[in-house]
Enzyme design. Structure first.
Site, PDB file in Angstrom:
ATOM      1  N   TYR A  55       0.830  -1.216   0.000  1.00  0.00           N
ATOM      2  CA  TYR A  55       0.000   0.000   0.000  1.00  0.00           C
ATOM      3  C   TYR A  55       0.861   1.262   0.000  1.00  0.00           C
ATOM      4  CZ  TYR A  55      -4.318  -2.653   0.699  1.00  0.00           C
ATOM      5  OH  TYR A  55      -5.402  -3.500   0.532  1.00  0.00           O
ATOM      6  N   LYS A  99       4.813  -6.398 -13.083  1.00  0.00           N
ATOM      7  CA  LYS A  99       4.169  -6.715 -11.800  1.00  0.00           C
ATOM      8  C   LYS A  99       3.884  -8.215 -11.803  1.00  0.00           C
ATOM      9  CE  LYS A  99       0.327  -4.363 -10.215  1.00  0.00           C
ATOM     10  NZ  LYS A  99      -1.144  -4.141 -10.111  1.00  0.00           N
ATOM     11  N   LEU A 214     -17.645   1.358  -0.292  1.00  0.00           N
ATOM     12  CA  LEU A 214     -18.347   2.470  -0.949  1.00  0.00           C
ATOM     13  C   LEU A 214     -17.924   2.528  -2.417  1.00  0.00           C
ATOM     14  CD1 LEU A 214     -17.862   5.226   1.817  1.00  0.00           C
ATOM     15  CD2 LEU A 214     -19.868   3.767   1.446  1.00  0.00           C
ATOM     16  N   GLY A 216     -15.009   2.418  -3.478  1.00  0.00           N
ATOM     17  CA  GLY A 216     -13.862   3.323  -3.577  1.00  0.00           C
ATOM     18  C   GLY A 216     -14.262   4.774  -3.749  1.00  0.00           C
ATOM     19  N   GLY A 264     -12.449   2.966   3.975  1.00  0.00           N
ATOM     20  CA  GLY A 264     -11.187   3.525   3.475  1.00  0.00           C
ATOM     21  C   GLY A 264     -11.041   5.025   3.498  1.00  0.00           C
ATOM     22  N   ASN A 266     -10.006   8.795   4.326  1.00  0.00           N
ATOM     23  CA  ASN A 266      -8.863   9.466   4.948  1.00  0.00           C
ATOM     24  C   ASN A 266      -9.327  10.633   5.802  1.00  0.00           C
ATOM     25  OD1 ASN A 266      -6.163   8.669   4.710  1.00  0.00           O
ATOM     26  ND2 ASN A 266      -6.187   9.052   2.508  1.00  0.00           N
TER      27      ASN A 266
HETATM   28  N1  NAP Z   1      -7.841  -6.950  -0.796  1.00  0.00           N
HETATM   29  C1  NAP Z   1      -7.827  -6.131  -1.817  1.00  0.00           C
HETATM   30  O1  NAP Z   1      -7.533  -6.512  -2.956  1.00  0.00           O
HETATM   31  C2  NAP Z   1      -8.194  -4.690  -1.590  1.00  0.00           C
HETATM   32  C3  NAP Z   1      -8.374  -3.830  -2.685  1.00  0.00           C
HETATM   33  C4  NAP Z   1      -8.733  -2.506  -2.401  1.00  0.00           C
HETATM   34  C5  NAP Z   1      -8.896  -2.079  -1.081  1.00  0.00           C
HETATM   35  N2  NAP Z   1      -8.677  -2.952  -0.056  1.00  0.00           N
HETATM   36  C6  NAP Z   1      -8.872  -2.550   1.354  1.00  0.00           C
HETATM   37  O2  NAP Z   1     -10.128  -1.923   1.478  1.00  0.00           O
HETATM   38  C7  NAP Z   1      -9.972  -0.668   2.108  1.00  0.00           C
HETATM   39  C8  NAP Z   1     -11.051   0.262   1.698  1.00  0.00           C
HETATM   40  O3  NAP Z   1     -11.017   0.486   0.296  1.00  0.00           O
HETATM   41  P1  NAP Z   1     -11.472   1.887  -0.262  1.00  0.00           P
HETATM   42  O4  NAP Z   1     -10.609   2.960   0.286  1.00  0.00           O
HETATM   43  O5  NAP Z   1     -11.630   1.782  -1.743  1.00  0.00           O
HETATM   44  O6  NAP Z   1     -12.907   1.978   0.491  1.00  0.00           O
HETATM   45  P2  NAP Z   1     -14.193   2.881   0.307  1.00  0.00           P
HETATM   46  O7  NAP Z   1     -14.618   3.188   1.702  1.00  0.00           O
HETATM   47  O8  NAP Z   1     -15.120   2.185  -0.616  1.00  0.00           O
HETATM   48  O9  NAP Z   1     -13.724   4.187  -0.454  1.00  0.00           O
HETATM   49  C9  NAP Z   1     -13.015   5.200   0.185  1.00  0.00           C
HETATM   50  C10 NAP Z   1     -13.042   6.400  -0.750  1.00  0.00           C
HETATM   51  O10 NAP Z   1     -14.376   6.903  -0.759  1.00  0.00           O
HETATM   52  C11 NAP Z   1     -14.356   8.286  -0.462  1.00  0.00           C
HETATM   53  N3  NAP Z   1     -15.537   8.641   0.323  1.00  0.00           N
HETATM   54  C12 NAP Z   1     -15.928   8.134   1.495  1.00  0.00           C
HETATM   55  N4  NAP Z   1     -17.067   8.720   1.930  1.00  0.00           N
HETATM   56  C13 NAP Z   1     -17.383   9.623   1.008  1.00  0.00           C
HETATM   57  C14 NAP Z   1     -18.444  10.544   0.883  1.00  0.00           C
HETATM   58  N5  NAP Z   1     -19.397  10.642   1.819  1.00  0.00           N
HETATM   59  N6  NAP Z   1     -18.476  11.342  -0.207  1.00  0.00           N
HETATM   60  C15 NAP Z   1     -17.503  11.236  -1.159  1.00  0.00           C
HETATM   61  N7  NAP Z   1     -16.462  10.375  -1.090  1.00  0.00           N
HETATM   62  C16 NAP Z   1     -16.412   9.573  -0.012  1.00  0.00           C
HETATM   63  C17 NAP Z   1     -13.110   8.485   0.371  1.00  0.00           C
HETATM   64  O11 NAP Z   1     -12.685   9.833   0.267  1.00  0.00           O
HETATM   65  P3  NAP Z   1     -12.202  10.617   1.611  1.00  0.00           P
HETATM   66  O12 NAP Z   1     -10.905  10.003   1.979  1.00  0.00           O
HETATM   67  O13 NAP Z   1     -12.109  12.022   1.148  1.00  0.00           O
HETATM   68  O14 NAP Z   1     -13.265  10.404   2.639  1.00  0.00           O
HETATM   69  C18 NAP Z   1     -12.147   7.513  -0.259  1.00  0.00           C
HETATM   70  O15 NAP Z   1     -11.499   8.091  -1.393  1.00  0.00           O
HETATM   71  C19 NAP Z   1      -8.536  -0.259   1.717  1.00  0.00           C
HETATM   72  O16 NAP Z   1      -8.007   0.714   2.601  1.00  0.00           O
HETATM   73  C20 NAP Z   1      -7.821  -1.558   1.832  1.00  0.00           C
HETATM   74  O17 NAP Z   1      -7.511  -1.815   3.191  1.00  0.00           O
HETATM   75  C21 NAP Z   1      -8.343  -4.243  -0.292  1.00  0.00           C
END
Ligand code: NAP
Length: 300
Positions: A55, A99, A214, A216, A264, A266
């Protein structure tokens, strides 16, 4: 915060998990800011943190680890998950032409050592194989995971993005139980509900962790499915005096497989209040209303 017990091991995870994939995307990468996110999560009862060696181009574990190095009392308040097998061919590895995935014992061992060093800890609560590796030698990978557990370097092992034939092959070569499969599940990514993954996960007693719950952030973007479903999420949020993101998590929580969303954001303000998602009720008809709005198709 509700906790989920993992199978065959005295280890539980918080129902909501905080994922740190985006930690290095935050313009503020100070220890103070990292600590603010950790503290906000812990205040919600979110004690489980999801990492991967790669990451932030191999930077996120180090960033997070600085907070652990600064305050040694933090480690005992949390569970740390990490992942490995993806080898990035970024500028950090100029010798890699592409990769690729590596599930060899040597690679798993070196990646775990790196995660432990970066996170300033002597054990991970769970190590996941990040992606199915077509060249996986199940006997070698299974023995390596067992040995890491026996050595106390990891408390448990699991997989990510695996389908049942892949994890059953690996499990067949292990003494310890695989305890997690982390897959993509959200209102905009419904595959796991229909392709058998969630059924197989339940049958085999794995904990289903949902990455990008969400989508992403695409749930708040312009694509047609998001635009169709958002008015519904906004209405439900207003009715329950809540937020659209929390309604989206509640939709996952309502599934009987006991899905654990890996959140996810920030944004410290968005971490605050996350635990309220567990109080939001999504009844059967509402669940399908959201499903149909997102898919754009009536049920058959
Ligand atoms: N195993 C795998 O292959 C894999 C792949 C991908 C991810 N992951 C894991 O899953 C975790 C979560 O993934 P993710 O970050 O994609 O999760 P997510 O919660 O679906 O998406 C987070 C994104 O959504 C935005 N967001 C959240 N609330 C919002 C709102 N109310 N309005 C607008 N934008 C909003 C966030 O922006 P802000 O930061 O501005 O709130 C952030 O950019 C990762 O950190 C990782 O640990 C695993």
């Amino acid at each position: 915060m509700q906790r989920i017990n993992l199978t065959d091991i005295e280890l539980s995870l918080s129902r909501l998990i905080y994922g740190v994939w985006r930690l290095a995307d935050d313009p503020d990468q100070s220890i103070k800011q990292v600590r603010a996110k950790i503290d906000a999560a812990l205040a919600e009862g979110i004690t489980t943190f999801d990492h991967a060696d790669i990451y932030g181009n191999y930077e996120c574990e180090q960033l997070f680890g600085q907070a652990l190095a600064q305050d040694s009392s933090l480690r005992s308040k949390m569970e740390l998950i990490s992942k490995c097998d993806i080898c990035l061919n970024t500028e950090k590895f100029p010798d890699r032409r592409v990769k690729y995935y590596d599930t060899s014992a040597a690679y798993l061992n070196s990646s775990v050592e790196l995660s432990l060093r970066n996170l300033h800890t002597d054990y991970l609560d769970c190590l996941l194989i990040h992606r199915p590796d077509p060249l996986m030698n199940a006997a070698e990978t299974g023995a390596a995971l067992d040995a890491l557990i026996d050595a106390g370097k990891i408390r448990s092992a699991g997989v990510s993005n695996f389908h049942a034939p892949e994890w059953r092959l690996l499990q067949g070569h292990m003494r310890h139980r695989l305890v997690i499969n982390q897959v993509e599940i959200s209102i905009l990514c419904q595959d796991a509900f229909l392709n058998g993954d969630l059924s197989d996960i339940q049958s085999d007693g794995l904990a289903p962790l949902a990455w990008s719950p969400l989508a992403g952030g695409r749930l708040f973007g312009d694509e047609a499915a998001a635009q169709r479903v958002r008015p519904l999420l906004a209405r439900l949020a207003a009715e329950q005096n809540s937020r659209m993101d929390l309604v989206a998590f509640a939709w996952l929580l309502a599934h009987p497989a006991h899905i654990l969303p890996v959140v996810g954001t920030n944004n410290v303000g968005r971490i605050q209040g996350l635990s309220e998602a567990l109080a939001i009720k999504i009844d059967r008809e509402t669940w399908f209303e959201i499903w149909v709005a997102a898919s754009g198709n009536e049920l058959p």
